[in-house]
Motif scaffolding. Structure first.
Motif, mmCIF file in Angstrom:
data_model
loop_
_atom_site.group_PDB
_atom_site.id
_atom_site.type_symbol
_atom_site.label_atom_id
_atom_site.label_comp_id
_atom_site.label_asym_id
_atom_site.label_seq_id
_atom_site.Cartn_x
_atom_site.Cartn_y
_atom_site.Cartn_z
ATOM 1 N N GLY A 114 4.344 5.205 3.901
ATOM 2 C CA GLY A 114 4.618 3.793 4.168
ATOM 3 C C GLY A 114 6.095 3.520 4.324
ATOM 4 N N VAL A 115 6.912 4.587 4.440
ATOM 5 C CA VAL A 115 8.355 4.439 4.682
ATOM 6 C C VAL A 115 8.710 5.302 5.888
ATOM 7 C CG1 VAL A 115 10.683 4.819 3.754
ATOM 8 C CG2 VAL A 115 8.839 4.090 2.225
ATOM 9 N N LEU A 116 9.422 4.727 6.864
ATOM 10 C CA LEU A 116 9.758 5.453 8.092
ATOM 11 C C LEU A 116 11.210 5.162 8.449
ATOM 12 C CD1 LEU A 116 8.322 7.091 10.428
ATOM 13 C CD2 LEU A 116 8.048 4.897 11.598
ATOM 14 N N MET A 138 12.074 -1.111 -12.466
ATOM 15 C CA MET A 138 12.899 -1.557 -11.336
ATOM 16 C C MET A 138 13.638 -0.329 -10.820
ATOM 17 S SD MET A 138 15.946 -4.424 -11.330
ATOM 18 C CE MET A 138 17.301 -3.443 -11.949
ATOM 19 N N GLU A 139 13.311 0.086 -9.600
ATOM 20 C CA GLU A 139 14.003 1.232 -8.986
ATOM 21 C C GLU A 139 15.221 0.718 -8.249
ATOM 22 O OE1 GLU A 139 11.282 3.287 -6.407
ATOM 23 O OE2 GLU A 139 9.788 3.527 -7.976
ATOM 24 N N ILE A 140 16.371 1.383 -8.490
ATOM 25 C CA ILE A 140 17.602 0.910 -7.846
ATOM 26 C C ILE A 140 18.359 2.080 -7.215
ATOM 27 C CG2 ILE A 140 17.843 -1.056 -9.406
ATOM 28 C CD1 ILE A 140 19.963 0.416 -10.968
ATOM 29 N N GLY A 169 0.777 -1.252 0.000
ATOM 30 C CA GLY A 169 0.000 0.000 0.000
ATOM 31 C C GLY A 169 0.796 1.282 0.000
ATOM 32 N N GLY A 170 2.147 1.239 0.011
ATOM 33 C CA GLY A 170 2.915 2.495 0.052
ATOM 34 C C GLY A 170 3.022 3.143 -1.324
ATOM 35 N N TYR A 171 3.148 4.450 -1.357
ATOM 36 C CA TYR A 171 3.478 5.175 -2.601
ATOM 37 C C TYR A 171 4.041 6.538 -2.225
ATOM 38 C CZ TYR A 171 -0.699 7.975 -1.858
ATOM 39 O OH TYR A 171 -1.634 8.819 -1.312
ATOM 40 N N ASP A 172 4.890 7.083 -3.112
ATOM 41 C CA ASP A 172 5.494 8.404 -2.898
ATOM 42 C C ASP A 172 6.048 8.574 -1.484
ATOM 43 O OD1 ASP A 172 5.073 9.185 -5.467
ATOM 44 O OD2 ASP A 172 3.382 10.529 -5.053
ATOM 45 N N GLY A 173 6.666 7.517 -0.945
ATOM 46 C CA GLY A 173 7.313 7.626 0.360
ATOM 47 C C GLY A 173 6.378 7.434 1.548
ATOM 48 N N ALA A 175 19.642 1.363 5.994
ATOM 49 C CA ALA A 175 19.556 2.660 5.296
ATOM 50 C C ALA A 175 20.746 2.724 4.347
ATOM 51 C CB ALA A 175 19.586 3.800 6.295
ATOM 52 N N VAL A 176 20.466 2.625 3.053
ATOM 53 C CA VAL A 176 21.541 2.549 2.057
ATOM 54 C C VAL A 176 22.102 3.946 1.804
ATOM 55 C CG1 VAL A 176 22.101 1.913 -0.329
ATOM 56 C CG2 VAL A 176 20.415 0.567 0.964
ATOM 57 N N ASP A 177 23.436 4.039 1.843
ATOM 58 C CA ASP A 177 24.107 5.316 1.590
ATOM 59 C C ASP A 177 24.399 5.375 0.083
ATOM 60 O OD1 ASP A 177 25.484 7.625 1.852
ATOM 61 O OD2 ASP A 177 27.344 6.681 2.552
ATOM 62 N N VAL A 221 15.434 11.880 -10.027
ATOM 63 C CA VAL A 221 15.813 12.849 -8.988
ATOM 64 C C VAL A 221 14.651 12.958 -7.996
ATOM 65 C CG1 VAL A 221 16.532 15.234 -8.552
ATOM 66 C CG2 VAL A 221 17.174 14.100 -10.708
ATOM 67 N N GLN A 222 14.932 12.754 -6.709
ATOM 68 C CA GLN A 222 13.866 12.727 -5.694
ATOM 69 C C GLN A 222 13.969 13.959 -4.802
ATOM 70 O OE1 GLN A 222 11.898 9.687 -5.413
ATOM 71 N NE2 GLN A 222 13.031 8.830 -7.142
ATOM 72 N N THR A 223 12.828 14.517 -4.451
ATOM 73 C CA THR A 223 12.771 15.615 -3.483
ATOM 74 C C THR A 223 11.701 15.262 -2.457
ATOM 75 O OG1 THR A 223 13.122 17.068 -5.395
ATOM 76 C CG2 THR A 223 12.636 18.139 -3.304
HETATM 77 P P1 ADP Z 1 7.275 4.006 -2.085
HETATM 78 O O1 ADP Z 1 6.680 2.647 -2.283
HETATM 79 O O2 ADP Z 1 6.464 4.887 -1.205
HETATM 80 O O3 ADP Z 1 7.708 4.654 -3.378
HETATM 81 P P2 ADP Z 1 10.064 3.387 -1.610
HETATM 82 O O4 ADP Z 1 10.373 2.040 -1.110
HETATM 83 O O5 ADP Z 1 10.340 3.671 -3.046
HETATM 84 O O6 ADP Z 1 8.575 3.766 -1.220
HETATM 85 O O7 ADP Z 1 10.858 4.462 -0.748
HETATM 86 C C1 ADP Z 1 10.671 5.873 -0.916
HETATM 87 C C2 ADP Z 1 12.026 6.564 -0.860
HETATM 88 O O8 ADP Z 1 12.660 6.317 0.401
HETATM 89 C C3 ADP Z 1 13.026 6.053 -1.896
HETATM 90 O O9 ADP Z 1 12.839 6.704 -3.130
HETATM 91 C C4 ADP Z 1 14.349 6.378 -1.232
HETATM 92 O O10 ADP Z 1 14.686 7.739 -1.431
HETATM 93 C C5 ADP Z 1 14.058 6.154 0.240
HETATM 94 N N1 ADP Z 1 14.447 4.769 0.635
HETATM 95 C C6 ADP Z 1 13.690 3.658 0.519
HETATM 96 N N2 ADP Z 1 14.359 2.566 0.959
HETATM 97 C C7 ADP Z 1 15.566 2.996 1.374
HETATM 98 C C8 ADP Z 1 16.723 2.343 1.932
HETATM 99 N N3 ADP Z 1 16.741 1.031 2.216
HETATM 100 N N4 ADP Z 1 17.792 3.117 2.217
HETATM 101 C C9 ADP Z 1 17.791 4.449 1.984
HETATM 102 N N5 ADP Z 1 16.735 5.118 1.457
HETATM 103 C C10 ADP Z 1 15.634 4.413 1.161
#
Ligand code: ADP
Length: 374
Positions: free
Chosen positions: A149-151, A245-247, A143-147, A174-176, A202-204
């Motif tokens: 559902g991400v914490l 595929m987002e990488i 159910g996540g989108y546009d960030g 948390a990937v650097d 490019v993400q903001t």
């Molecule tokens: P959504 O399904 O809401 O698009 P994502 O999984 O794409 O969620 O995550 C949203 C953003 O959070 C990513 O575009 C990235 O910038 C950041 N992010 C997600 N996972 C990680 C991770 N493991 N490490 C660092 N940043 C992350």
């Protein structure tokens, strides 16, 4: 007739292609004002989570595909049982619906992913953080989108609200990363596949604001390996239609996969003006099992800039000015009600001077958003 479940902007952008190819579309919309419902003649309104509604919608369709990933699995399986081709299939789509299922499957295929675990308790999260370091990225599997559902959490206490539900969450290191890239491919039921060049998204503030195609200064070896991985995933998972595929590109070289989408994707909007075959045309060709089109870029660079809702309700005077100011600009609006921060359109520019294209794209988006006035 191609049935699209979900009447959002992705279904809407299939409409001009369908007109040109003389393909009839029908879209199942959530509301009468849905972006696609405004332009597609057959646009019944109904609940995509209701089996009867979806089966009724599918009765006259030759194939079913999707504008989003949220159709429940039981509804998808009921659809398949009627005999109508469903692309992508429920078995493939589950890996775009559920991030835990996706991580498990990609890991079993030896596709590089961030370190991850399924966590349901504070103890499990603490153990993951102790092993991989804090902060930890927590995600709701569905159910996540546009960030949303991400914490990002620095301790199990910060995740207390999320863990209170008792549902398994996806914990990730948390990937650097250096930058976010996307690989867009399409695959047909017969197994033909095509890949567009790897792009920089490019993400903001967790939202994709700009896409640079192809990704500037990308090491050819990384582009080749990422494209090979996306095509292998599409093949092994049996994906049909467009898949993104987002990488994350890593400082030490290489990449890890963030997530998969199985539909036309924001990272592919540049293809509407920048590629011989747009992702919307390719998606329709793929789900109908027609031969795929060339994904070759038309120009050295294409820049796609997303337009977010601003203060202006009426965009007509705004784009009138932009058309006069920059005749090269291609404006795509979704017919959605303007709400601050909502993606309401995008602009594309193609050419040879990347910095200039970015500057003009940014200006056009800012002007449409109302943050600059000249
Ligand atoms: P959504 O399904 O809401 O698009 P994502 O999984 O794409 O969620 O995550 C949203 C953003 O959070 C990513 O575009 C990235 O910038 C950041 N992010 C997600 N996972 C990680 C991770 N493991 N490490 C660092 N940043 C992350």
């Amino acid at each position: 007739m191609v049935g699209i479940i979900g009447g959002g902007q992705l279904a809407r952008m299939c409409a001009p292609v369908a007109v040109n190819l003389d393909i009839t579309l029908s879209v199942l919309c959530e509301t009468p004002e849905s972006a696609a419902g405004l332009v597609v003649p057959s646009a019944p309104v109904g609940d995509y989570t209701d089996v009867d509604t979806v089966l009724e919608f599918a009765r006259d369709c030759d194939v079913i595909t999707f504008d989003h990933e949220h159709v429940p699995q039981d509804v998808l399986h009921a659809l398949v049982a009627t005999g109508v081709p469903v692309h992508p299939s429920p078995e493939a789509l589950v890996f775009a619906q559920n991030k835990l299922a996706m991580r498990e499957r990609l890991t079993s295929m030896a596709i590089p992913c961030p370190a991850w675990a399924s966590v349901s308790t504070a103890e499990q999260l603490a153990a993951f953080g102790a092993e991989h370091g804090w902060p930890v990225v927590l995600k709701t599997p569905t159910g996540g989108y546009d960030g949303k559902g991400v914490l990002l959490v620095s301790s199990p206490q910060e995740a207390a609200d999320w863990l209170a539900h008792g549902e398994p969450l996806l914990a990730e290191e948390a990937v650097d990363f250096l930058r976010e890239l996307a690989v867009l491919v399409a695959r047909s039921p017969s197994g033909q596949a095509a890949a567009w060049p790897v792009v920089h998204t490019v993400q903001t503030d967790g939202i994709c604001t700009e896409v640079l195609a192809p990704a500037p200064q990308l090491v050819p070896d990384l582009a080749a390996r990422a494209t090979e991985a996306a095509l292998r995933i599409a093949g092994d998972l049996g994906v049909t239609g467009v898949m993104a595929m987002e990488i994350f590109e890593l400082p030490e070289g290489g990449f890890v996969v963030n997530e998969l989408a199985m539909r036309p994707h924001n990272s592919g909007h540049w293809t509407m003006d920048g590629s011989v075959t747009s992702q919307f045309e390719q998606h329709l060709r793929a789900v109908l099992d027609l031969p795929l089109g060339s994904p070759r870029p038309r120009e050295q660079w294409t820049v796609m800039t997303n337009v977010l809702g601003g203060q202006d309700e009426d965009l007509y005077p705004t784009y009138r000015h932009l058309m006069a100011r920059d005749p090269e600009l291609k404006i795509h609006l979704y017919g959605k009600a303007v709400r601050p921060g909502r993606k309401i359109g995008h602009v594309n520019l193609t050419g040879t001077d990347l910095a200039d294209l970015r500057e003009r794209g940014r200006h056009a988006a800012d002007y449409l958003e109302g943050t600059v006035r000249e």
